[in-house]
Design a protein around this motif. Structure first.
Motif, short mmCIF file in Angstrom:
data_model
loop_
_atom_site.label_atom_id
_atom_site.label_comp_id
_atom_site.label_asym_id
_atom_site.label_seq_id
_atom_site.Cartn_x
_atom_site.Cartn_y
_atom_site.Cartn_z
N LEU A 11 -9.79 7.86 7.43
CA LEU A 11 -8.89 7.51 8.36
C LEU A 11 -7.27 8.04 8.14
O LEU A 11 -7.03 8.35 6.91
N HIS A 12 -6.50 8.41 8.89
CA HIS A 12 -5.27 8.36 8.96
C HIS A 12 -4.61 7.39 9.66
O HIS A 12 -4.66 7.03 10.88
N THR A 30 -3.41 -1.21 1.78
CA THR A 30 -4.80 -1.25 2.70
C THR A 30 -5.10 0.17 2.41
O THR A 30 -6.31 0.24 2.33
N CYS A 31 -4.34 1.15 2.84
CA CYS A 31 -4.81 2.47 2.74
C CYS A 31 -5.55 2.85 1.54
O CYS A 31 -6.14 3.57 1.25
N VAL A 32 -4.86 2.67 0.23
CA VAL A 32 -5.40 2.63 -1.00
C VAL A 32 -6.80 2.19 -1.00
O VAL A 32 -7.82 2.73 -1.59
N ALA A 33 -7.03 0.71 -0.45
CA ALA A 33 -8.32 -0.01 -0.59
C ALA A 33 -9.18 0.91 -0.04
O ALA A 33 -10.46 0.80 -0.45
N VAL A 34 -9.12 1.63 1.26
CA VAL A 34 -10.18 2.30 1.98
C VAL A 34 -10.00 3.74 1.96
O VAL A 34 -10.94 4.48 2.50
N HIS A 63 -1.23 5.43 -6.17
CA HIS A 63 -2.52 5.81 -5.94
C HIS A 63 -2.46 6.12 -4.40
O HIS A 63 -3.62 6.74 -3.86
N LEU A 64 -1.60 5.95 -3.59
CA LEU A 64 -1.18 6.13 -2.15
C LEU A 64 -1.36 7.61 -1.95
O LEU A 64 -0.28 8.11 -2.33
N ASP A 65 -2.19 8.18 -0.87
CA ASP A 65 -1.97 9.50 -0.40
C ASP A 65 -1.17 9.41 0.72
O ASP A 65 -1.77 8.44 1.87
N THR A 147 -6.33 -5.40 10.53
CA THR A 147 -7.29 -5.58 11.33
C THR A 147 -7.88 -4.35 11.84
O THR A 147 -9.34 -4.18 12.07
N ILE A 148 -7.29 -3.55 12.29
CA ILE A 148 -7.89 -2.07 12.91
C ILE A 148 -8.34 -1.27 12.05
O ILE A 148 -9.53 -0.69 12.20
N VAL A 149 -7.77 -0.93 10.88
CA VAL A 149 -8.57 -0.24 9.86
C VAL A 149 -9.74 -0.88 9.55
O VAL A 149 -10.73 0.23 9.29
#
Length: 160
Positions: A11-12, A30-34, A63-65, A147-149
């Motif tokens: 996802l972006h 959250t972005c790192v987690a998924v 670690h985040l892109d 929630t949306i992610v």
């Protein structure tokens, strides 16, 4: 900015002119987690070296892109508009009424202003909302993004 080894993120996540560094930090975590990529559309309501941003992202930020772009036009030139979903309280369609796909772009507005009318009108068919009672004007940006992610990840079968 960190570039991860994976060729395509699942996802972006786009934050359009975010105001609050703590929300960005939490969404970054959250972005790192998924494995999602975080995009920040300037101007931002804080500096990218803000201690609150780093604190909310804790030790995950390395670690985040992520990438910051100077304008919506620059973002649109880099990501496919046909894969964008805009989250706004003004939408008529609920987030679970669509089928998310890997590579989708989830766009969230600033905490104080939301998304601009011109963007919501041009992409009205791509606008989604979460259900909420009329007594509530809006939800916290980080809560909404989480929630949306996770709904998107759930729909297309979880993490690789």
């Amino acid at each position: 900015m960190t570039t991860m080894d994976s060729p395509q993120p699942p996802l972006h996540v786009v934050l359009y002119q975010p105001d609050i560094p703590q929300n960005t930090g939490n969404i970054g975590r959250t972005c790192v987690a998924v494995g999602a990529k975080l995009w920040l559309v300037r101007p931002l309501g804080y500096r990218l070296d803000d201690r609150y941003l780093k604190r909310a992202g804790m030790d995950y930020w390395q670690h985040l892109d992520w990438e910051a772009v100077d304008s919506w036009a620059e973002l649109e030139s880099r990501l496919p508009a046909e894969r964008m979903w805009l989250l706004t309280r003004y939408a008529t369609k609920l987030a679970w009424e669509v089928s998310f796909q890997p590579g989708d772009v989830l766009v969230f507005g600033s905490e104080s202003r939301g998304l601009p009318d011109s963007l919501r009108e041009r992409l009205a068919h791509r606008c989604l909302k979460l259900p909420m009672r009329p007594e509530v004007r809006s939800l916290n940006l980080a809560s909404t993004a989480n929630t949306i992610v996770y709904e998107a990840i759930r729909q297309f079968g979880g993490l690789p």
